[in-house]
Design a protein around this motif. Sequence first.
Motif, PDB file in Angstrom:
ATOM      1  N   SER B  55      29.846  37.903  50.555  1.00 13.12           N
ATOM      2  CA  SER B  55      30.236  36.607  51.100  1.00 13.12           C
ATOM      3  C   SER B  55      29.088  35.607  50.998  1.00 13.12           C
ATOM      4  N   ARG B  56      27.888  36.107  51.065  1.00 12.52           N
ATOM      5  CA  ARG B  56      26.750  35.217  50.839  1.00 12.52           C
ATOM      6  C   ARG B  56      26.717  34.690  49.401  1.00 12.52           C
ATOM      7  N   LEU B  57      26.976  35.576  48.451  1.00  7.28           N
ATOM      8  CA  LEU B  57      27.003  35.158  47.044  1.00  7.28           C
ATOM      9  C   LEU B  57      28.122  34.154  46.802  1.00  7.28           C
ATOM     10  N   LYS B  58      29.207  34.347  47.491  1.00  7.10           N
ATOM     11  CA  LYS B  58      30.323  33.419  47.355  1.00  7.10           C
ATOM     12  C   LYS B  58      29.968  32.065  47.998  1.00  7.10           C
ATOM     13  N   ASP B  59      29.386  32.123  49.190  1.00  5.75           N
ATOM     14  CA  ASP B  59      29.071  30.882  49.898  1.00  5.75           C
ATOM     15  C   ASP B  59      28.128  29.984  49.101  1.00  5.75           C
ATOM     16  N   VAL B  60      27.204  30.602  48.405  1.00  2.00           N
ATOM     17  CA  VAL B  60      26.253  29.786  47.649  1.00  2.00           C
ATOM     18  C   VAL B  60      26.890  29.276  46.344  1.00  2.00           C
ATOM     19  N   GLY B  61      28.079  29.761  46.050  1.00  2.00           N
ATOM     20  CA  GLY B  61      28.811  29.231  44.910  1.00  2.00           C
ATOM     21  C   GLY B  61      28.758  30.072  43.653  1.00  2.00           C
ATOM     22  N   LEU B  62      28.168  31.254  43.754  1.00  2.00           N
ATOM     23  CA  LEU B  62      28.020  32.064  42.548  1.00  2.00           C
ATOM     24  C   LEU B  62      29.299  32.789  42.168  1.00  2.00           C
ATOM     25  N   LEU B  63      30.122  33.072  43.156  1.00  2.00           N
ATOM     26  CA  LEU B  63      31.324  33.871  42.921  1.00  2.00           C
ATOM     27  C   LEU B  63      32.562  33.157  43.428  1.00  2.00           C
ATOM     28  N   THR B  64      33.668  33.576  42.897  1.00  2.00           N
ATOM     29  CA  THR B  64      34.951  33.197  43.486  1.00  2.00           C
ATOM     30  C   THR B  64      35.613  34.487  43.965  1.00  2.00           C
ATOM     31  N   ASP B  65      36.531  34.352  44.894  1.00  2.00           N
ATOM     32  CA  ASP B  65      37.253  35.543  45.335  1.00  2.00           C
ATOM     33  C   ASP B  65      38.747  35.278  45.332  1.00  2.00           C
ATOM     34  N   ARG B  66      39.485  36.348  45.368  1.00  2.00           N
ATOM     35  CA  ARG B  66      40.925  36.253  45.247  1.00  2.00           C
ATOM     36  C   ARG B  66      41.515  37.445  45.967  1.00  2.00           C
ATOM     37  N   ARG B  67      42.438  37.179  46.854  1.00  2.00           N
ATOM     38  CA  ARG B  67      43.148  38.264  47.529  1.00  2.00           C
ATOM     39  C   ARG B  67      44.114  38.909  46.548  1.00  2.00           C
ATOM     40  N   ASP B  68      44.105  40.210  46.501  1.00  2.00           N
ATOM     41  CA  ASP B  68      45.058  40.921  45.666  1.00  2.00           C
ATOM     42  C   ASP B  68      45.465  42.162  46.439  1.00  2.00           C
ATOM     43  N   ALA B  69      46.566  42.021  47.130  1.00  2.00           N
ATOM     44  CA  ALA B  69      47.046  43.103  48.003  1.00  2.00           C
ATOM     45  C   ALA B  69      45.944  43.465  48.999  1.00  2.00           C
ATOM     46  N   GLN B  70      45.598  44.717  49.088  1.00  2.00           N
ATOM     47  CA  GLN B  70      44.581  45.089  50.071  1.00  2.00           C
ATOM     48  C   GLN B  70      43.184  44.670  49.639  1.00  2.00           C
ATOM     49  N   TRP B  71      43.056  44.361  48.374  1.00  2.00           N
ATOM     50  CA  TRP B  71      41.725  44.127  47.849  1.00  2.00           C
ATOM     51  C   TRP B  71      41.334  42.651  47.804  1.00  2.00           C
ATOM     52  N   VAL B  72      40.067  42.426  47.768  1.00  2.00           N
ATOM     53  CA  VAL B  72      39.566  41.096  47.457  1.00  2.00           C
ATOM     54  C   VAL B  72      38.805  41.232  46.149  1.00  2.00           C
ATOM     55  N   ARG B  73      39.221  40.487  45.186  1.00  2.73           N
ATOM     56  CA  ARG B  73      38.611  40.587  43.856  1.00  2.73           C
ATOM     57  C   ARG B  73      37.571  39.491  43.718  1.00  2.73           C
ATOM     58  N   TYR B  74      36.373  39.910  43.534  1.00  2.44           N
ATOM     59  CA  TYR B  74      35.296  38.944  43.305  1.00  2.44           C
ATOM     60  C   TYR B  74      35.044  38.817  41.815  1.00  2.44           C
ATOM     61  N   ARG B  75      34.664  37.606  41.446  1.00  2.18           N
ATOM     62  CA  ARG B  75      34.434  37.340  40.039  1.00  2.18           C
ATOM     63  C   ARG B  75      33.380  36.243  39.925  1.00  2.18           C
ATOM     64  N   LYS B  76      32.674  36.283  38.845  1.00  5.08           N
ATOM     65  CA  LYS B  76      31.696  35.246  38.525  1.00  5.08           C
ATOM     66  C   LYS B  76      32.383  33.882  38.513  1.00  5.08           C
ATOM     67  N   ASN B  77      31.788  32.939  39.189  1.00  5.85           N
ATOM     68  CA  ASN B  77      32.330  31.582  39.177  1.00  5.85           C
ATOM     69  C   ASN B  77      32.209  30.985  37.770  1.00  5.85           C
ATOM     70  N   PRO B  78      33.344  30.651  37.153  1.00  2.83           N
ATOM     71  CA  PRO B  78      33.292  30.146  35.770  1.00  2.83           C
ATOM     72  C   PRO B  78      32.737  28.728  35.679  1.00  2.83           C
ATOM     73  N   ASP B  79      32.621  28.046  36.807  1.00  3.71           N
ATOM     74  CA  ASP B  79      32.180  26.645  36.780  1.00  3.71           C
ATOM     75  C   ASP B  79      30.754  26.444  37.237  1.00  3.71           C
ATOM     76  N   LEU B  80      29.936  27.426  37.008  1.00  4.71           N
ATOM     77  CA  LEU B  80      28.538  27.275  37.409  1.00  4.71           C
ATOM     78  C   LEU B  80      27.853  26.205  36.584  1.00  4.71           C
ATOM     79  N   PRO B  81      26.997  25.412  37.210  1.00  6.41           N
ATOM     80  CA  PRO B  81      26.198  24.470  36.428  1.00  6.41           C
ATOM     81  C   PRO B  81      25.317  25.229  35.444  1.00  6.41           C
TER      82      PRO B  81
END
Lengths: 108, 108
Positions: B55-81
């Motif tokens: 959640s820290r990595l997400k808060d700083v903007g490095l990652l995006t997350d997505r709910r997928d059923a029981q899981w939360v899928r984290y992924r590299k933020n495609p819009d990084l400067p």
Amino acid sequence: MQWYMDTRIDDLLSALSEPTRLRALQMIWDGEEHCVCELMERLGVTQSRMSRHMSRLKDVGLLTDRRDAQWVRYRKNPDLPPVWTAIIEPILAALPAPREVRCEREAA
Amino acid sequence: MQWYMDTRIDDLLSALSEPTRLRALQMIWDGEEHCVCELMERLGVTQSRMSRHMSRLKDVGLLTDRRDAQWVRYRKNPDLPPVWTAIIEPILAALPAPREVRCEREAA
DNA sequence: ACTGCATATGCGTATATCCGCATATGCACT
DNA sequence: AGTGCATATGCGGATATACGCATATGCAGT
């Protein structure tokens, strides 16, 4: 202790992750020698604070120091591993350029 | 507050300066989605610890997350400067390659 | 509704980090 | 020896960070 604990890169990053220290590193990255009194004036911080940051940068291997009369001259360590240089340069490039030198104390 | 306090780069660096978090980022940098349970197994850390780092990595903007059923899928933020990408890549490249995925929980 | 898995979070604790103040040390000059 | 400047450091305090434990929340399947 985790299996992935390598520490070298982690130590580098934690040394870089303090704003005042990073700005000092940026100033020193011009390749010239700089004394603590110059850096503390340019950054507007106290003497002990500046001294400790410099010694941390030195301890992690980023800088060398040299006694020169009353001063201690800090300089970029010329023998940094290329991997470290590759990490440091884009970071410093992302910062706004440092302020002009306003410390004429040693100018004469 | 110092005149040089820009905070953007400083926030990035402090997010990167924790070993477990950095290894998680490295794993996520493959461009794929990863759930917390996978990362915590691969890194050998507890669930709450892993969750907080993500959640820290997400808060700083490095990652995006997505709910997928029981899981939360984290992924590299495609819009990084690009400046951020230029900082991150040499850091991750300096780390030893991450371990194989050993979590077959979702393999089926 | 109940169970089970995945994830998030409140809380307390341990530790690290950063700081200022005061003081020590080192050097030069008289 | 004594003064003055530059730097380092002991110390205590404030704050931030990371952690584990327990619990809450969200979702799916029965």
